[in-house]
Design an enzyme around this catalytic site. Structure first.
Site, PDB file in Angstrom:
ATOM      1  N   SER A 167      34.400  44.154  45.645  1.00 25.04           N
ATOM      2  CA  SER A 167      35.011  44.235  46.933  1.00 25.04           C
ATOM      3  C   SER A 167      33.809  44.144  48.047  1.00 25.04           C
ATOM      4  O   SER A 167      34.179  44.497  49.096  1.00 25.04           O
ATOM      5  CB  SER A 167      36.162  45.296  47.109  1.00 25.04           C
ATOM      6  OG  SER A 167      37.370  44.726  46.128  1.00 25.04           O
ATOM      7  N   GLY A 192      32.522  38.449  44.458  1.00 26.84           N
ATOM      8  CA  GLY A 192      33.414  37.514  43.803  1.00 26.84           C
ATOM      9  C   GLY A 192      34.160  36.752  44.598  1.00 26.84           C
ATOM     10  O   GLY A 192      33.476  35.698  45.318  1.00 26.84           O
ATOM     11  N   GLY A 193      35.222  37.262  44.930  1.00 29.97           N
ATOM     12  CA  GLY A 193      36.092  36.735  46.021  1.00 29.97           C
ATOM     13  C   GLY A 193      35.355  36.049  47.309  1.00 29.97           C
ATOM     14  O   GLY A 193      35.807  35.103  47.645  1.00 29.97           O
ATOM     15  N   GLU A 227      29.274  47.695  38.653  1.00 27.36           N
ATOM     16  CA  GLU A 227      30.604  47.227  39.360  1.00 27.36           C
ATOM     17  C   GLU A 227      31.776  48.301  38.807  1.00 27.36           C
ATOM     18  O   GLU A 227      32.444  48.007  37.626  1.00 27.36           O
ATOM     19  CB  GLU A 227      30.865  45.938  38.904  1.00 27.36           C
ATOM     20  CG  GLU A 227      29.736  44.672  39.285  1.00 27.36           C
ATOM     21  CD  GLU A 227      30.558  43.280  39.191  1.00 27.36           C
ATOM     22  OE1 GLU A 227      30.725  42.696  40.260  1.00 27.36           O
ATOM     23  OE2 GLU A 227      31.027  42.961  38.214  1.00 27.36           O
ATOM     24  N   HIS A 271      30.406  41.630  32.190  1.00 27.95           N
ATOM     25  CA  HIS A 271      31.211  41.769  33.137  1.00 27.95           C
ATOM     26  C   HIS A 271      32.724  42.486  32.720  1.00 27.95           C
ATOM     27  O   HIS A 271      33.184  41.992  31.627  1.00 27.95           O
ATOM     28  CB  HIS A 271      31.376  40.531  33.909  1.00 27.95           C
ATOM     29  CG  HIS A 271      32.335  40.692  34.919  1.00 27.95           C
ATOM     30  ND1 HIS A 271      33.493  40.851  35.090  1.00 27.95           N
ATOM     31  CD2 HIS A 271      31.804  40.448  36.622  1.00 27.95           C
ATOM     32  CE1 HIS A 271      34.025  40.980  36.481  1.00 27.95           C
ATOM     33  NE2 HIS A 271      32.941  40.551  37.153  1.00 27.95           N
TER      34      HIS A 271
HETATM   35  P1  PGA Z   1      35.027  40.971  43.908  1.00 31.41           P
HETATM   36  O1  PGA Z   1      34.228  40.697  42.351  1.00 31.41           O
HETATM   37  O2  PGA Z   1      33.884  40.770  44.898  1.00 31.41           O
HETATM   38  O3  PGA Z   1      36.230  39.981  44.020  1.00 31.41           O
HETATM   39  O4  PGA Z   1      35.600  42.452  43.967  1.00 31.41           O
HETATM   40  C1  PGA Z   1      33.227  41.013  41.937  1.00 31.41           C
HETATM   41  C2  PGA Z   1      32.907  40.599  40.522  1.00 31.41           C
HETATM   42  O5  PGA Z   1      34.021  40.970  39.649  1.00 31.41           O
HETATM   43  O6  PGA Z   1      31.777  40.358  40.095  1.00 31.41           O
END
Ligand code: PGA
Length: 250
Positions: free
Chosen positions: A209, A230-231, A165, A97
């Protein structure tokens, strides 16, 4: 979109109580057959209680770790290796990551050892790649991806999938265009085939995102085999809504 994987990456968030209520809510909102497409990656310290809740309720939700430490021939204070993760009920692990590459200085050498440790313990790897804004601006995005993929050479691809990502998208509320996601996934697939000699298509997830507003359109792309969230994964209701919106597209 039957085999699409939807991964919840909690990062360093949550508590024991939140893990418990998240799993309970998720299992109320998402049908059992769809739960099995999902992988919850909470902080390592909550994996064991997550494992127990999943087992006690006969859920099909999968567990993943956000990281692992490779086996070393020196004592490793604080380390958690692949064997330990397996003990904690993990079938998946995120490796590479960008937050670990950047803040924990994990280079290809370290990642390569982590990959071996996961594979030796039969843990499925979700290997993350992606370019920074600076690399993108300098026209180095593709070169960056190719360099990051090189570490996979000679590894067994039956245990590996990729998560694309773009670093400039993670947590920023901006995503690449659908065309650009498609292009980058194609470039990754081509690189895996031509330089790493993979025969079949390797599964590639998109992360950065993802929200309930854009998840379905991204998931509908042919080149997308999963979403790494993530969020928007922290809230059980909105994560479940994403899962249901996707699985009901069939
Ligand atoms: P995000 O994070 O959905 O908050 O952008 C994704 C991740 O870091 O795996």
């Amino acid at each position: 979109m039957n085999n699409l994987k939807i991964i919840a990456n909690w990062k360093m968030n949550g508590s024991k109580e939140e893990v418990e209520s998240w799993i309970n809510n998720f299992s109320n909102y998402v049908e059992s057959k769809d739960q099995s497409q999902c992988i919850l990656c909470p902080p390592s310290c909550y994996l064991n209680s997550a494992k127990e809740i999943i087992a006690n309720n006969n859920l099909t939700l999968n567990l993943g770790s956000q990281d692992l430490d490779s086996d070393q021939d020196y004592p490793s204070t604080g380390g958690i290796n692949g064997k330990m993760l397996k003990d904690l009920g993990c079938d998946y692990v995120l490796i590479g990551h960008s937050e670990r590459r950047i803040h924990f200085k994990e280079d290809e050498n370290i990642l390569s050892m982590k990959l071996s440790s996961a594979i030796q313990n039969n843990i499925k790897v979700i290997y993350c790649v992606g370019e920074t804004q600076e690399e993108r601006d300098k026209g180095l995005a593709i070169e960056t991806l190719k360099k990051q993929l090189r570490v996979l050479k000679d590894l067994p691809f039956n245990l590996i999938s990729i998560a694309y990502e773009p670093v400039w998208s993670i947590g920023k509320g901006v995503t690449p265009s659908l065309n650009s996601i498609d292009d980058m996934h194609q470039i990754i697939q081509d690189e895996l085939k031509s330089n790493l000699n993979t025969e079949e298509n390797i599964k590639i997830s998109y992360g950065g995102s993802v929200t309930k507003d854009n998840a379905v359109s991204i998931a509908l792309l042919n080149s997308v085999d999963g979403l790494l969230i993530g969020g928007a994964s922290l809230n059980a209701e909105s994560f479940s809504e994403i899962v249901n919106n996707i699985t009901r597209q069939n």
